[in-house]
Design a protein around this motif. Structure first.
Motif, short mmCIF file in Angstrom:
data_model
loop_
_atom_site.label_atom_id
_atom_site.label_comp_id
_atom_site.label_asym_id
_atom_site.label_seq_id
_atom_site.Cartn_x
_atom_site.Cartn_y
_atom_site.Cartn_z
N ILE A 383 0.84 -1.20 0.00
CA ILE A 383 0.00 0.00 0.00
C ILE A 383 0.88 1.24 0.00
N VAL A 384 0.64 2.13 -0.94
CA VAL A 384 1.37 3.40 -1.02
C VAL A 384 0.36 4.52 -1.24
N LYS A 385 0.40 5.53 -0.37
CA LYS A 385 -0.46 6.70 -0.48
C LYS A 385 0.41 7.95 -0.59
N ILE A 386 0.04 8.82 -1.52
CA ILE A 386 0.81 10.04 -1.75
C ILE A 386 -0.15 11.22 -1.82
N LEU A 387 0.20 12.29 -1.12
CA LEU A 387 -0.58 13.53 -1.14
C LEU A 387 0.33 14.66 -1.58
N ASP A 388 0.02 15.28 -2.72
CA ASP A 388 0.82 16.38 -3.29
C ASP A 388 0.07 17.68 -3.07
N LEU A 389 0.64 18.56 -2.24
CA LEU A 389 0.03 19.86 -1.94
C LEU A 389 0.56 20.91 -2.91
N GLY A 390 -0.29 21.41 -3.79
CA GLY A 390 0.15 22.34 -4.83
C GLY A 390 0.70 21.57 -6.01
N CYS A 391 -0.13 20.71 -6.61
CA CYS A 391 0.35 19.78 -7.64
C CYS A 391 0.56 20.43 -8.99
N GLY A 392 0.08 21.67 -9.20
CA GLY A 392 0.31 22.35 -10.48
C GLY A 392 -0.34 21.63 -11.64
N ASN A 393 0.45 21.30 -12.66
CA ASN A 393 -0.10 20.65 -13.85
C ASN A 393 -0.38 19.17 -13.64
N GLY A 394 0.00 18.61 -12.49
CA GLY A 394 -0.35 17.23 -12.17
C GLY A 394 0.58 16.18 -12.74
N LEU A 395 1.64 16.59 -13.44
CA LEU A 395 2.55 15.61 -14.06
C LEU A 395 3.22 14.73 -13.02
N LEU A 396 3.69 15.33 -11.93
CA LEU A 396 4.39 14.55 -10.91
C LEU A 396 3.49 13.47 -10.33
N CYS A 397 2.24 13.82 -10.04
CA CYS A 397 1.29 12.83 -9.52
C CYS A 397 1.04 11.72 -10.53
N PHE A 398 0.90 12.09 -11.80
CA PHE A 398 0.63 11.09 -12.84
C PHE A 398 1.80 10.13 -12.99
N PHE A 399 3.02 10.65 -13.06
CA PHE A 399 4.19 9.78 -13.20
C PHE A 399 4.34 8.84 -12.01
N LEU A 400 4.09 9.36 -10.80
CA LEU A 400 4.22 8.52 -9.60
C LEU A 400 3.17 7.41 -9.60
N SER A 401 1.95 7.72 -9.99
CA SER A 401 0.91 6.69 -10.01
C SER A 401 1.24 5.59 -11.01
N GLN A 402 1.86 5.96 -12.12
CA GLN A 402 2.19 4.98 -13.15
C GLN A 402 3.33 4.06 -12.72
N ILE A 403 4.40 4.62 -12.19
CA ILE A 403 5.59 3.81 -11.89
C ILE A 403 5.40 3.00 -10.60
N LEU A 404 4.74 3.57 -9.59
CA LEU A 404 4.57 2.85 -8.33
C LEU A 404 3.57 1.71 -8.45
N SER A 405 2.63 1.82 -9.39
CA SER A 405 1.63 0.76 -9.56
C SER A 405 2.26 -0.53 -10.08
N LEU A 406 3.48 -0.47 -10.62
CA LEU A 406 4.15 -1.67 -11.10
C LEU A 406 4.61 -2.56 -9.95
N TYR A 407 4.80 -1.96 -8.76
CA TYR A 407 5.42 -2.71 -7.66
C TYR A 407 4.57 -2.70 -6.39
N SER A 408 3.42 -2.07 -6.38
CA SER A 408 2.55 -2.04 -5.21
C SER A 408 1.13 -2.40 -5.63
N LYS A 409 0.44 -3.13 -4.75
CA LYS A 409 -0.90 -3.59 -5.07
C LYS A 409 -1.94 -2.48 -4.96
N ASP A 410 -1.72 -1.54 -4.05
CA ASP A 410 -2.70 -0.48 -3.81
C ASP A 410 -1.97 0.86 -3.83
N VAL A 411 -2.21 1.67 -4.86
CA VAL A 411 -1.57 2.98 -5.00
C VAL A 411 -2.65 4.04 -5.07
#
Length: 752
Positions: A383-411
Motif C-alpha cells: 500500500i502506497v499513499k501520496i498527497l501532493d500539496l500544490g500539484c500544479g499541472n499534475g505531471l508529478l502525480c501522474f508519473f508517480l501513479s504509473q511507476i509505483l503501480s508496477l510494484y505495489s498492489k494499492d496505489v
C-alpha cells in the motif's frame, strides 16, 4: 583552456600584476605576447594563441582611451601567464601519465582522487550515469571467507547474496562470475601476507546505447583498496552472456602510491578476457582523458570546501539506489512522458516541465521503493499513499501513479491545487502501465513488476481546492488515518514548489501521521508571510537560510530532515527528505504541538501572527505575471529610440551606427510614463528583466544599456531542432534603425 579572446578583452587587472618593461606600450605588448606564445610546449597550441593575439589586436586597433589601454595591457599580461601555466601543466600531466608517475603530496589526495573516479565516474567517463555498490568486504561472511583464503566460497557467497537481493541478472552464472577475473590476480589478493583493507563490487550504470533503446544498461567492476600499502586495483567483471559496448569501463586499472618518494603511478591495460578486442575504444578513452584527469586531481593542491548546507549530502541521490532510479527514469521517459507530450495543452514549454518532473518522480519512487522493500520489515510494500500539496499541472502525480503501480498492489495518489489546469482531464485518461511491464519483461531487467491481478488498485485524483492546514477532516477520513499514534508506513506528503504551504507540510505530515515528506523549496514563505532571513539559522544566502529553517520545523514535529541534491534541470534542485522519528519523543508531545499550532491558527487573535495566515486565492492564482505585450513593446521602442536618437547622417556617414554607449537605467526610467512604471512594478518585473527578454536587440554592461550588433554567425550557430524558427519574425533593425539592418537578407536570422 582559456578562450582566446580573453587574452585582451577583460578590463579589470589585479593589483598584483607585474608588467614587464617590454610590454609598457601596445607595440611592446604585441611582441611580448608573441614571444610568450612561443614558449608553449606544442607547436599547434602556440600557433593557435598567436593567431588570436593578432585577431585581438586588430579588434582593438582603434582604442584611444589611455586608461582603457592600460587596463588591456595589465589583463593581457595576467592572462598569458595563466595560459602558460595551464597548458604546461596539462602537457606535463600527460607526460607523467606516459611515464606512469606524478608528484602527489599526501596519500589523502591519492585515495580521494581515485574515490572520486569510482564513486562519480560520470565526471570523466562518457556515457556513464552513476554507480552503485553491490557488496563490500565489510560484510562479516565475506571477511571470514577471505581469512580462510577460499576463493570458491567467496564467489559462491557473493553471487548468492547479490542474486537473492535481486541485483544480479539471472544470465550470469557462478562460473562466469568468477571466471571473468584473472586467476593469478585473485590469488595475489588472497595470499597469507596480503592485507585486504576493502574490496567492493560496483555497478556502473550507463546511458541508453542508442536512440532506439529505451532502457540503459550496466556493467560491473571489482575494486581492491589497500590503504597501508597505497594500492588500488580496479578489475572488470563480465559474464559470458553479456555483450559490452565500447563505452563500458572494461579496462584494468592499477594505481600505486609511494610515501617515500611521494609519487603516484597509474597503469591502464585493456581487459584480458574473451571480449578484449572490443575494449580498444574504452582503453583509448581512459588513456587520453580519464587517467590525465585523475592525475590532475591528485596533483592539484586544492582544499575541499565545506558544504553550504550542514545537512546536504555530499553525493547526489545518497538515499536511493542509482540502478533503481535510472531504471524508473528510463521507464517514465520512454512511455508515459511520450504520451504526455502528444496531448500537451498548456502554454508553457513541455520539455522543461516534463524532464524536471521525470527526475523528481524517479527519485521519490525509488526512495519509496527502497523504504517499502522486503529488507525493511517495518514498512508496507503493498500500500502506497501520496498527497501532493500544490500539484500544479499534475505531471508529478501522474508519473508517480504509473511507476509505483508496477510494484505495489494499492496505489493512491492525490493532488491538490488552487486552480484547475487544462491538462488534468487528459491525464486522467492516460495509462502506460502495460507498455512499461512489457518493456521490463522483454529486457529481463530487475526488479520485476507485480503480476497482473484483479486485486491491484490504482487511484489517481487531481482536485481543485484551497488547502487549509486546520481544515482537514475530510482528508483525514479519505486517507483512513488510524487513531493510534503509530505512523502510517505508506503515506507520503509532497511539496514541490509549494510556496506558502512549505512550512506547513511537516505540521500536516504529523497531523496525518505520515511516514515522511518530500519538500523542494522555491519561494521562501514563513507560516504567515514572506520569509525574512533569520540570524539564528545558518545559511550563506536567503535560499539556504530558508532551507535550514524548514529543517528546524521538521525536527520540531518529529521528522529527521536530510537534504539531497536532485538531478533535475533546475537551479532549485535541493530536496528536503523528512523521515518519521516520533519514537525519540515522549508520548503526547508531538500531538500537543500540532494541536497548539492549529488552535493558534483558528484563534482569530490579531495579536497572534499565526492567525494572519491566508491561503492563496483563486484570483491570485489566475493572475498573469507576464507584462502585457503592448506595454512591453512600447517600452522597448523607447529604449531603442534613446539608443539611436543621436544618429546624424552628416556626422556618422555611411558607417552603421551602433548606438549610444552611455544610456543608463535611470535615464530610461525617467523617460517612461507613470503608467508604464506602475505596470513594471505591479507585475514584479523590472527593466533588467525586460532587457534580458529582448537580448536579440539589447545588451547590458553593468548599469549601461547598448544595442546588440546583429551577427551573421547566428544562423550557423542555431541548433538543428530550432532551425525551423529562423526568419519567422520580422527584423527589428530593418524596421526601426535609421540605417536599417547591417546584414543582407541571406545572412540575417530574421525576415527582411
Amino acid at each position: 583552456m582559456v578562450q582566446a579572446t580573453k587574452l585582451l578583452l577583460l578590463a579589470n587587472a589585479s593589483s598584483g600584476t607585474v608588467i614587464p618593461k617590454a610590454a609598457y606600450s601596445p607595440k611592446g605588448l604585441y611582441k611580448y605576447l608573441i614571444r610568450q606564445c612561443q614558449k608553449l610546449p606544442h607547436e599547434e597550441i602556440s600557433a593557435y594563441y598567436k593567431h588570436h593575439v593578432r585577431q585581438s589586436f586588430n579588434q582593438h586597433a582603434d582604442e584611444s582611451d589611455p586608461e582603457r589601454v592600460d587596463q588591456i595591457i595589465n589583463q593581457a599580461v595576467k592572462d598569458i601567464d595563466w595560459v602558460l601555466k595551464k597548458v604546461t601543466f596539462y602537457i606535463l600531466s600527460t607526460i607523467h601519465h606516459r611515464n606512469s608517475e606524478v608528484k602527489v603530496l599526501t596519500p589523502f589526495k591519492f585515495f580521494h582522487a581515485l574515490s572520486t573516479l569510482t564513486s562519480r565516474p560520470e565526471l570523466v567517463i562518457p556515457h556513464v550515469r552513476s554507480t552503485d555498490i553491490e557488496w563490500s568486504s565489510i560484510d562479516p561472511e565475506i571477511t571470514k571467507c577471505y581469512n580462510n583464503h577460499n576463493t570458491s566460497n567467496v564467489f559462491d557467497y557473493l553471487y548468492s547474496a547479490i542474486y537473492h537481493n535481486g541485483k544480479c541478472e539471472p544470465s550470469m552464472h557462478v562460473a562466469e562470475f568468477s571466471g571473468s577475473l584473472q586467476e593469478e590476480t585473485i590469488n595475489s589478493w588472497l595470499l597469507p601476507n596480503s592485507e585486504i583493507k576493502r574490496v567492493e563490487l560496483k555497478r556502473f550504470i550507463h546511458h541508453r546505447p542508442n536512440k532506439e533503446s529505451k532502457l540503459g544498461w550496466s556493467s560491473k567492476v571489482l575494486e581492491r583498496w589497500d590503504f597501508d600499502n597505497g594500492t588500488v586495483e580496479i578489475l572488470p567483471i563480465l559474464g559470458q552472456s553479456q555483450k559490452p559496448l565500447p563505452q563500458a569501463p572494461f579496462v584494468t586499472l592499477i594505481a600505486k602510491y609511494s610515501s617515500n618518494d611521494k609519487l603516484a603511478s597509474i597503469t591502464v591495460t585493456p581487459y584480458l578476457g574473451p571480449l578484449e578486442t572490443e575494449t580498444d575504444e574504452t582503453f583509448q578513452i581512459f588513456k587520453r582523458s580519464v587517467v590525465p584527469k585523475v592525475l590532475e586531481w591528485m596533483s592539484n593542491a586544492y582544499v575541499v570546501d565545506p558544504p553550504k548546507l550542514s545537512r546536504l549530502r555530499a553525493r547526489p541521490h545518497s538515499f536511493v539506489s542509482n540502478s533503481i532510479y535510472w531504471l524508473f527514469y528510463d521507464l517514465i521517459k520512454s512511455e508515459p512522458a511520450e504520451k504526455v507530450k502528444s496531448i500537451w495543452k498548456e502554454s508553457t514549454d513541455p520539455v522543461k516541465f516534463i524532464h524536471e518532473d521525470i527526475g523528481i518522480a524517479s527519485y521519490i519512487a525509488s526512495f519509496i521503493y527502497g523504504e517499502t522493500s522486503l529488507y525493511r520489515p517495518n514498512s508496507n510494500k503493498d500500500i502506497v499513499k501520496i498527497l501532493d500539496l500544490g500539484c500544479g499541472n499534475g505531471l508529478l502525480c501522474f508519473f508517480l501513479s504509473q511507476i509505483l503501480s508496477l510494484y505495489s498492489k494499492d496505489v493512491n495518489v492525490v493532488g491538490f491545487d488552487i486552480r484547475k489546469r487544462r491538462l488534468w482531464e487528459d491525464l486522467q485518461g492516460l495509462d502506460s502501465r502495460q507498455e512499461m511491464k512489457d518493456l521490463l519483461q522483454s529486457t529481463m531487467t530487475l526488479p520485476k513488476p507485480l503480476p497482473d491481478s484483479k486485486d491491484n488498485k490504482v487511484e489517481f485524483t487531481l482536485t481543485e481546492r484551497a488547502f487549509l492546514p486546520h481544515v482537514m477532516d475530510d482528508l483525514i477520513q479519505d486517507f483512513g488515518m488510524a487513531k493510534e499514534d503509530s505512523p502510517q508506513q505508506s503515506l507520503w506528503i509532497i511539496g514541490n514548489h509549494s510556496d506558502e504551504l512549505t512550512p506547513w507540510i511537516p505540521v500536516v505530515s504529523r497531523r496525518l501521521k505520515a511516514s515522511g515528506f518530500f519538500i523542494i523549496p522555491c519561494c521562501p514563505f514563513d507560516f504567515y508571510q514572506k520569509y525574512q532571513r533569520r540570524g539564528d539559522v545558518p545559511g550563506s544566502s536567503l535560499y539556504y537560510n530558508y532551507i535550514e529553517y524548514t529543517c528546524t520545523i521538521g525536527d520540531k514535529y518529529g521528522y529527521q530532515p536530510t537534504l539531497e541534491k536532485l538531478r533535475i534541470p533546475s537551479t532549485k534542485n535541493i530536496c528536503l527528505v523528512g523521515l518519521d522519528c516520533s519514537r525519540r519523543f515522549e508520548e503526547g508531545i508531538l500531538s500537543a504541538r500540532v494541536e497548539d499550532v492549529i488552535s493558534q491558527l483558528n484563534s482569530g487573535d490579531q495579536g497572534n501572527p499565526l492567525s494572519k495566515f491566508v491561503p492563496r486565492t483563486v484570483e491570485s492564482a489566475m493572475e498573469n505575471p507576464v507584462l502585457e505585450p503592448r506595454v512591453a513593446i512600447a517600452i522597448v521602442e523607447k529604449i531603442f529610440g534613446l539608443l539611436v536618437k543621436p544618429w546624424n547622417e552628416t556626422v556618422h556617414g555611411d558607417e552603421w551606427y551602433t548606438g549610444r554607449e552611455d544610456l543608463t537605467f535611470a535615464e530610461i526610467t525617467n523617460a517612461l510614463s507613470i503608467e508604464e512604471r506602475e505596470m513594471l512594478k505591479g507585475k514584479g518585473r523590472g527593466l533588467r528583466t525586460l532587457v534580458k527578454s529582448n537580448r536579440h536587440l539589447l545588451m547590458m554592461n553593468g548599469n549601461i544599456i547598448k544595442l546588440r550588433m546583429p551577427d551573421a554567425n547566428d544562423i550557423g550557430n542555431v541548433r538543428t531542432s530550432s532551425r525551423d524558427k529562423i526568419k519567422s519574425r520580422d527584423c527589428y533593425f530593418k524596421t526601426n534603425h535609421p540605417q536599417g539592418c547591417p546584414l543582407p537578407d541571406n545572412l540575417c536570422s530574421y525576415r527582411h
